[in-house]
Design an enzyme around this catalytic site. Structure first.
Site, PDB file in Angstrom:
ATOM      1  N   ASN A  71       0.909  -1.195  -0.146  1.00 57.90           N
ATOM      2  CA  ASN A  71       0.017  -0.065   0.137  1.00 57.90           C
ATOM      3  C   ASN A  71       0.700   1.260  -0.001  1.00 57.90           C
ATOM      4  OD1 ASN A  71      -2.470   1.797   0.895  1.00 57.90           O
ATOM      5  ND2 ASN A  71      -0.878   2.028   2.447  1.00 57.90           N
ATOM      6  N   TYR A  87       3.365   9.482 -10.938  1.00 58.34           N
ATOM      7  CA  TYR A  87       2.237   8.833 -10.183  1.00 58.34           C
ATOM      8  C   TYR A  87       1.560   7.978 -11.423  1.00 58.34           C
ATOM      9  CZ  TYR A  87      -1.385   7.702  -7.026  1.00 58.34           C
ATOM     10  OH  TYR A  87      -2.256   7.048  -6.140  1.00 58.34           O
TER      11      TYR A  87
END
Ligand SMILES: NC(=O)c1ccc[n+]([C@@H]2O[C@H](COP(=O)([O-])OP(=O)(O)OC[C@H]3O[C@@H](n4cnc5c(N)ncnc54)[C@H](OP(=O)(O)O)[C@@H]3O)[C@@H](O)[C@H]2O)c1
Length: 259
Positions: free
Chosen positions: A98, A165
């Site tokens: 995560n 990203y």
């Protein structure tokens, strides 16, 4: 089939999960939910104070967890974190990849250092943690489950300033498929969740801007998601309810991508 047999499949008692980025945001939520379902949780991140806060939340309902220091950019720290978790609970059979960061800058202004930080944390970190996790299980001939936290940014361009990203998450989604293919023979399932916008520290500044508020209007459900709205996808992928799933990417985005 009884209700209790379905609930039995959801139960994570006697399983141990390691969650990276457990110090806040989605990682804190994932850790809490896994613990509520009975798993021992190894809470991994860099910020010790924030990790302790997550630990306290879990201890408050008598959940079982420990905190470990991890920087997903350091292989040494990853190995140490797994070792500490295994020393406490035995084999770790669930890994939630995560930990992630975003640098919001125009591509023209993104430095190579910014690029490396994002790609290394979001992509190399997933690879490095998965490698240690899977090697441990393969040696012990034990099954396991990896859940990668990708993003809808893997599929669509999110605004103007998130090239690194978006690229990192596209790679995480495809790495999910390649690892799933390779690890199936070892009984290790690899899947991903691709959240849309969920309000956390990662994006809260953006959603205070006019641009952020306009963005919310483009989401078919006309709102941001809440961390708890990922619980269903998480539990499906971590429990025996998802036993025939590997290489899947579950989008949870209020319809953002189809909009
Ligand atoms: N929120 C969203 O809308 C959204 C949407 C799609 C995908 N995601 C993904 O979901 C994941 C969690 O996001 P979030 O919204 O919860 O973000 P967040 O609130 O900013 O939390 C990020 C977490 O990652 C950890 N982290 C960052 N760099 C790390 C490193 N080098 N080593 C270890 N841990 C590191 C942080 O812990 P420390 O700083 O303590 O190390 C923190 O716990 C990310 O992968 C993100 O890309 C989020």
């Amino acid at each position: 089939m009884t209700n209790s047999s379905i609930l039995e499949k959801l139960n994570l008692k006697n399983k141990t999960a390691l969650v990276t980025g457990a110090s806040r945001g989605l990682g804190r939520r994932f850790s809490t939910v896994l613990s509520k379902m009975g798993a021992n949780v190894v809470l991994a991140a860099r910020n010790k104070d924030k990790l302790k806060e997550t630990e306290q939340i879990i201890k408050n309902f008598n959940g079982e967890c420990i905190t470990v220091d991890i920087d997903v950019n350091s292989e040494e720290s990853i190995s140490r974190a797994f070792e500490k978790g295994e020393n406490k609970y035995g084999e770790i059979s669930i890994l939630i990849n995560n930990a992630g960061i975003a640098v919001s800058k125009s591509s023209l202004k993104t430095s190579i250092e910014d690029w490396d930080n994002v790609i290394n944390t979001n992509l190399r970190g997933v690879f490095a943690c998965s490698k240690v996790f899977a090697n441990n299980l393969v040696k012990q001939k034990k099954p396991g489950k990896i859940v990668n936290i990708s993003s809808i940014a893997a599929e669509i361009v999110l605004g103007n300033y998130l090239s690194s990203y978006c690229a990192s998450k596209a790679a995480v989604s495809h790495l999910t498929r390649t690892m799933a293919f390779e690890y199936a023979k070892y009984n290790i399932q690899v899947n991903a969740i691709a959240p849309g916008y969920i309000l956390t520290d990662l994006n809260k500044n953006f959603f205070e801007t006019d641009e952020g508020k306009e963005m919310i209007k483009t989401i078919p459900q006309k709102r941001l998601g809440k961390p708890e709205e990922l619980d269903g996808a998480l539990l499906l992928l971590c429990s025996e309810l998802g036993s025939f799933m590997t290489g899947s990417i579950i989008r949870v985005d209020g319809g953002h991508v189809i909009g």
